[in-house]
Write an enzyme that holds these catalytic residues in place. Structure first.
Site: not given
Length: 604
Positions: A27, A30, A434
């Site tokens: 989690c 941690c 682009d």
């Protein structure tokens, strides 16, 4: 001032970066704990830990902190750690990580199925068959393997962290399910009651959280597919000249300075510089430009791009992890492992979240006991507080979203530099697109077929023009030639003419004899070199080029017979997509390396 600058530069040069694989994290608390353990170490300048990728990137001064000390700091905080070696080939690193993820995914799948098989009858018996004979033995027999075996990963992590005085999300899962299972056992075996048992609660919680972990692991595993597709662009072998002889070797054995031979239709294995030969190279995988780029001695070539027409020899300059493709892959990996700014807030909250939940659960128990003195009600409320905080979404949601987002982006040709860039996208005011391959198809197609005025001897001059041009272009690998051949096929023009004396002229076009007629297809320069005056076609060619199209001149029997225009056409849906972006209030800008006339034609 100058001395300070020099000292800062020297300090920067003394810094090193290491990537660690950190195991045992469950989690966001941690993550915070590992980062704190690392940054407290003398000599560590910065540490960034990612729960989703299980990676820690540590910047440190080697003369003050060793890798061994860094590993010990992580291990002392209750987690496993190892230095990730830099393999020679990125593909090896991706395969290794993928194998690890697949093994974890397979284990989670087995655990979810096993837990679900036992949990389903536990729920049914608990709800509908409490009067069944021996149910007081059947229920704990079904729930015990779920709680003890399939839930052992949560209990093991909880015990390990308690030895270090730490609490994580697993602590909540373990305490909640243990309280529910333990209370049920005491009620059944000691008190002999069957009206207040919660075997199903313990089993369902563990099964659902295992299922959540399975989905998380699967989402993380899918992101490696994008990187695998990028690596798949690179050829596996290269043809090098060693000892005066050509030999095929694995691409991992190519070294800078090797002379590499590339034949028509082959992919270029590594980055380098041409020393002999000429060709046209399709660089669309890197630049997006659909038309190949003419290359000759002294020009650079990029690994994974496609050689089209000629053969050449180049000297390898960048191999392995130094190639342009490897840098693109590394950019995607770094983006997947990066943190968005909001994740820092989640990590800080999570660092005190578990302790806060435990305090609230204890207060809930005391309050209920004080209110009505009913142990069952107090325990149920306490378990509810613990269980409702169990899911690890707070720590996993953001990094998993970044991994999936950047992975999907890469699969669709969009490189996202970092989690921060992804988060800041919500504040965009301008989108720059682009042209080639984004707004346009990225593949040339015939747009105009214009016979010369004096070429009206044929019944259908336009069809005859295409027939002659396509007949010789069938023997060419150039994209412009392929567009002409494709157009002829779509128009139903037969391509069964007798073609001889084919001559490809690199960078200019192709010549051949079709049914006894000498045919030239290519540039105006090619016609002039063969003593054919293209002046009659110039007005048409100039107009077509002003529209952003490539004019292909065609001559037969020593005279010009027409012009074929080829262009990269606009994709279906591009105009609608740009209109949708504008409706969102975004300014849309097109950028291209093509010439201005082409850009303006596409913009219109």
């Amino acid at each position: 001032m100058a001395q300070t600058t020099l000292e800062s530069t020297a300090q920067a040069r003394r810094e090193a970066t290491a990537t660690l694989l950190v195991t045992g994290m469950t989690c966001a608390s941690c993550v915070r704990r590992v980062e704190r353990a690392l940054t407290r170490l003398d000599g560590v300048a910065a540490a960034s830990v990612n729960l989703a990728t299980e990676r820690a990137i540590v910047t440190y001064a080697p003369e003050r902190a060793s890798l061994d000390q860094i590993l010990q700091a992580v291990q002392a905080s209750g987690y496993g750690a190892e230095v990730l070696a830099e393999p020679e080939e990125l593909a090896d690193a991706v395969d290794e990580a993928d194998q690890r993820r697949q093994a974890e995914l397979a284990k989670l799948r087995r655990d979810v199925i096993g837990a679900a098989i036992l949990t389903a009858p536990t729920i049914i018996l608990n709800m509908f068959a409490m009067s069944m004979m021996y149910v007081e033995y059947v229920l704990p027999a079904l729930a015990l393997p779920v709680w003890a075996y399939f839930g052992w990963r949560f209990h093991r992590t909880t015990l390990k962290n308690l030895r270090h005085g730490q609490f994580t999300m697993d602590t909540l899962v373990s305490l909640g399910t243990t309280a529910a299972f333990g209370y049920s056992v005491v009620t059944t075996t000691v008190l002999g009651r069957m009206d207040q048992i919660y075997y199903d609660t313990a089993a369902v919680i563990i099964t659902l959280i295992l299922l959540g972990k399975y989905f998380e692991a699967r989402a993380k595993g899918q992101t490696s597919a994008a990187i695998k597709r990028l690596l798949g662009l690179q050829p596996r072998t290269a043809r090098v000249i060693r000892g005066g002889q050509e030999q095929d070797i694995p691409i991992s054995q190519v070294r800078p300075g090797d002379l590499v031979v590339v034949r028509p239709g082959e992919k270029i294995p590594v980055d380098g510089c041409i020393v002999e030969g000429r060709s046209a190279v399709d660089e669309s995988m890197l630049t997006g430009e659909s038309l190949p780029v003419e290359k000759g001695p002294g020009d650079e070539v990029i690994g994974a791009t496609l050689n089209t027409t000629g053969s050449f020899t180049f000297r390898a300059t960048k191999v392995g992890r130094d190639t342009a493709l490897a840098q693109i892959v590394r950019l995607v990996q770094e983006a997947q492992g990066s943190k968005a700014p909001i994740q820092g807030l989640a990590d800080r909250v999570a660092s005190v979240f578990v302790q806060a939940v435990l305090l609230i659960a204890a207060a809930t128990f005391v309050a209920w006991m004080a209110v009505d003195g009913d142990l069952t009600h107090a325990l149920l409320a306490t378990v509810a507080v613990l269980v409702i905080a169990c899911p690890c979404a707070m720590g996993l949601a953001t990094p998993t979203a970044i991994m999936v987002g950047t992975g999907q982006g890469a699969a669709h040709g969009v490189l996202i530099k970092s989690g921060e860039a992804l988060e800041r996208a919500r504040a965009l005011t301008t989108v720059v697109l682009d042209k080639t391959g984004t707004i346009t198809r990225g593949k040339p197609a015939v747009t105009d077929v214009i016979p010369a005025a004096e070429a009206d001897g044929a019944t259908d001059p336009a069809a005859e023009l295409i027939r002659l041009a396509a007949a010789v272009e069938q023997r060419s690998e150039h994209p412009l030639g392929a567009a002409i051949v494709q157009h002829a096929r779509q128009a139903g023009i037969p391509l069964d003419a007798a073609v001889t004396d084919i001559e490809a002229i690199a960078g200019h076009g192709i010549a051949g004899t079709v049914d006894g007629r000498a045919v030239l297809v290519g540039t105006r320069r090619l016609l002039r070199e063969r003593a054919i005056d293209p002046a009659a076609l110039e007005p048409v060619a100039t107009r077509l080029e002003a529209e952003g199209k490539t004019a292909v001149f065609v001559a037969a029997d020593g005279r010009p017979i027409g012009v074929i225009a080829v262009a990269d056409t606009v994709k279906p849906g591009s105009a609608e997509a740009i209109a949708a972006l504008r409706r969102l209030g975004l300014e849309v800008v097109m950028i291209t390396g093509d010439n201005r006339r082409t850009a303006e034609a596409i913009a219109r």
